[in-house]
Design an enzyme around this catalytic site. Structure first.
Site, PDB file in Angstrom:
ATOM      1  CG  ASP A 372      -1.923   1.097   1.201  1.00  0.00           C
ATOM      2  OD1 ASP A 372      -3.102   1.093   0.724  1.00  0.00           O
ATOM      3  OD2 ASP A 372      -1.702   2.139   1.671  1.00  0.00           O
ATOM      4  CG  ASP A 415      -3.380   3.673  -1.998  1.00  0.00           C
ATOM      5  OD1 ASP A 415      -2.908   4.402  -1.361  1.00  0.00           O
ATOM      6  OD2 ASP A 415      -4.328   2.956  -1.837  1.00  0.00           O
TER       7      ASP A 415
END
Length: 502
Positions: A372, A415
């Site tokens: 992430d 993301d």
């Protein structure tokens, strides 16, 4: 006598040429008619397949959002965020990392804490009632209907369980522009427009590019059809919408000639409607017909002397057409499995590949990485989405460089990325690879002057014998959240105190 013979031969040749010309002419007329019929069938099939593929992509994107919510709901239900402060931190992280505009957590009485820090009560909301019954729900809140915000939005909600009982509701919000990005695909090579309607035909959301004549003050797709079309067309559409059945029809809208397809979305009683100008859909038919006429004119000239060559050319053309169709099918299949921005597998394809590998009898020992990008929302907010896209592409490049070709690499959306490192026999090798991901991401910079440093957090889990993908994913996700809580820009190995970047 020779002269008379020559005349006879000449007459026979002329007769043969005339006969060949007539045969070619009849063949051309037949071919043109068949080309129109085949082209029309192909246009219809392409319209339906375009809509079906679009629905699959939308459902996969929404499923991905639900998977993100489901993971957090599992952590909340296990009591990892039982205190209000911890729960608030959890939903803030979920909002930042999950691609939602807002996230909320409600108790059984409907008292709700929001990622914005505000509180409200949603006990009167239908999606809350569904979730308390153990059901997922996707609902649209119109402009001015919200309790805290006046913006129109879509709500995705699901129940939070603890020891088998529903103890709350977790939900995420997507603004209209977020949802428009899901439905704005290349409908019939970007020549069509997309809408979402409910089962009665009322417009819920339209493609941002849709012309004004297709959107009225109080738009209803079926009523729009009834204005300029025969009653049987609008009634057929009404029946299909009520029964959530797909369909295709040709219709007139604001004096324009259109093809319309409609396909049900699996997560609600909504229909995806694609409207394509008939001239765009039939352009392919006209192009095919013109190509056929030119080809047969050439055949008419060549058939008088080189019939065999003409047949060879026709056979080669048919072979070339089959090869072209195979290439198109192969390309469409690859597009359906690939994230268009990064070139990695998309969410659905990556999860399917990982599940298939882990379900094998001799699955072996593998490592699941959830990666992430930290504070990615700030990149988009400060520098814009094009810069955010560049950061995602560079992060994908780091992942491609660090993992092998037979490892499974994918983008989950937003993301977040996922990697299954195959045959991970040595734990030290796994930890070294996780550290390399953090280091590689740390070398990425954002902004015109490159002053914004990018970092990534990584959660890693090693599979156990007989362990399902969902269990392995929860372990890796919990490790990721631990890395986030402890300061970001680090990695954590599930079940290990030493497996980190400190």
């Amino acid at each position: 006598m020779v002269k008379g013979f020559s005349k006879k031969v000449f007459a026979l040749n002329v007769g043969a040429m005339v006969l060949l010309a007539l045969c070619a002419l009849l063949g051309m007329m037949s071919f043109m008619r068949r080309s129109v019929l085949i082209g029309r069938e192909q246009a219809y099939e392409r319209l339906l397949e375009s809509s079906a593929m679009q629905v699959r992509l939308i459902n996969a994107s929404i499923d991905g959002k639900y998977d993100i919510l489901e993971t957090s709901a599992g952590i909340l239900g296990l009591g990892l965020a039982s205190e209000e402060g911890e729960a608030r931190e959890q939903i803030i992280q979920l909002c930042e990392n999950g691609g939602f505009s807002s996230v909320g957590l409600a108790n059984p009485e409907g008292l709700t804490i929001l990622s914005s820090g505000e509180t409200t009560n949603i006990s009167d909301r239908e999606y809350f009632a569904y979730a308390m019954q153990g059901l997922r729900a996707m609902t649209r809140i119109g402009r001015g209907e919200g309790k805290v915000s006046n913006e129109a939005r879509f709500i995705l909600s699901l129940p939070v369980y603890y020891e088998g009982e529903v103890t709350g509701v977790l939900f995420g919000s997507l603004l209209d522009e977020n949802f428009q990005s899901l439905i704005s695909s290349n409908v019939y090579s970007s020549r069509g427009y997309t809408f979402i309607c409910d089962s009665s035909g009322d417009l819920i959301l339209s493609d941002a590019a849709a012309p004004k004549e297709l959107i009225r003050e109080e738009p209803n797709f079926i009523e729009l059809l009834s204005e300029e079309n025969a009653e049987d067309i609008s009634e057929a559409a009404r029946a299909d919408f009520a029964g959530l059945q797909e369909g295709l029809l040709r219709c007139t809208i604001d004096a324009g000639d259109y093809f319309a397809t409609y396909t049900p979305l699996s997560l609600s009683d909504w229909m995806l409607v694609n409207v394509v100008p008939a001239e765009s859909a039939e352009a392919d038919i006209n192009e095919m017909t013109q190509t056929g006429v030119i080809a047969l004119m050439s055949l008419l000239a060549l058939s008088m002397a080189f019939v065999a060559v003409t047949l060879w050319i026709a056979a080669r053309r048919q072979h070339s057409l089959r090869e072209s169709q195979n290439r198109v099918v192969s390309r469409l299949s690859k597009i359906a499995m690939t994230d268009s921005l990064t070139g990695l597998l998309n969410h659905e394809a990556a999860f399917d590949a990982i599940r298939e590998l882990l379900s094998a009898e001799d699955a072996g020992r593998h490592a699941l990485f959830i990666i992430d990008i930290d504070r990615f929302k700030q990149v988009n907010d400060k520098f814009g989405h094009p810069e955010g896209d560049r950061v995602l592409i560079e992060t994908a490049g780091v992942i491609k460089a660090l993992f092998r070709a037979n490892d499974i690499t994918g983008r989950l959306g937003g993301d977040e990325f996922v990697v299954l490192m195959r045959d991970a026999q040595e734990t030290d090798t796994v930890l070294q690879r996780a550290a390399a991901v953090c280091e590689g991401a740390g070398r990425i910079r954002a902004g015109e002057d490159g002053g914004f440093e990018i970092s990534a957090s990584v959660g890693v889990a090693l599979n156990s014998s007989g362990e399902s993908f969902e269990e392995l994913y929860r372990k890796a996700d919990a490790a990721l959240y631990k890395a986030k809580r402890e300061g970001r820009s680090r990695f954590k190995l599930s079940g290990s105190e030493n497996g980190d970047s400190d």
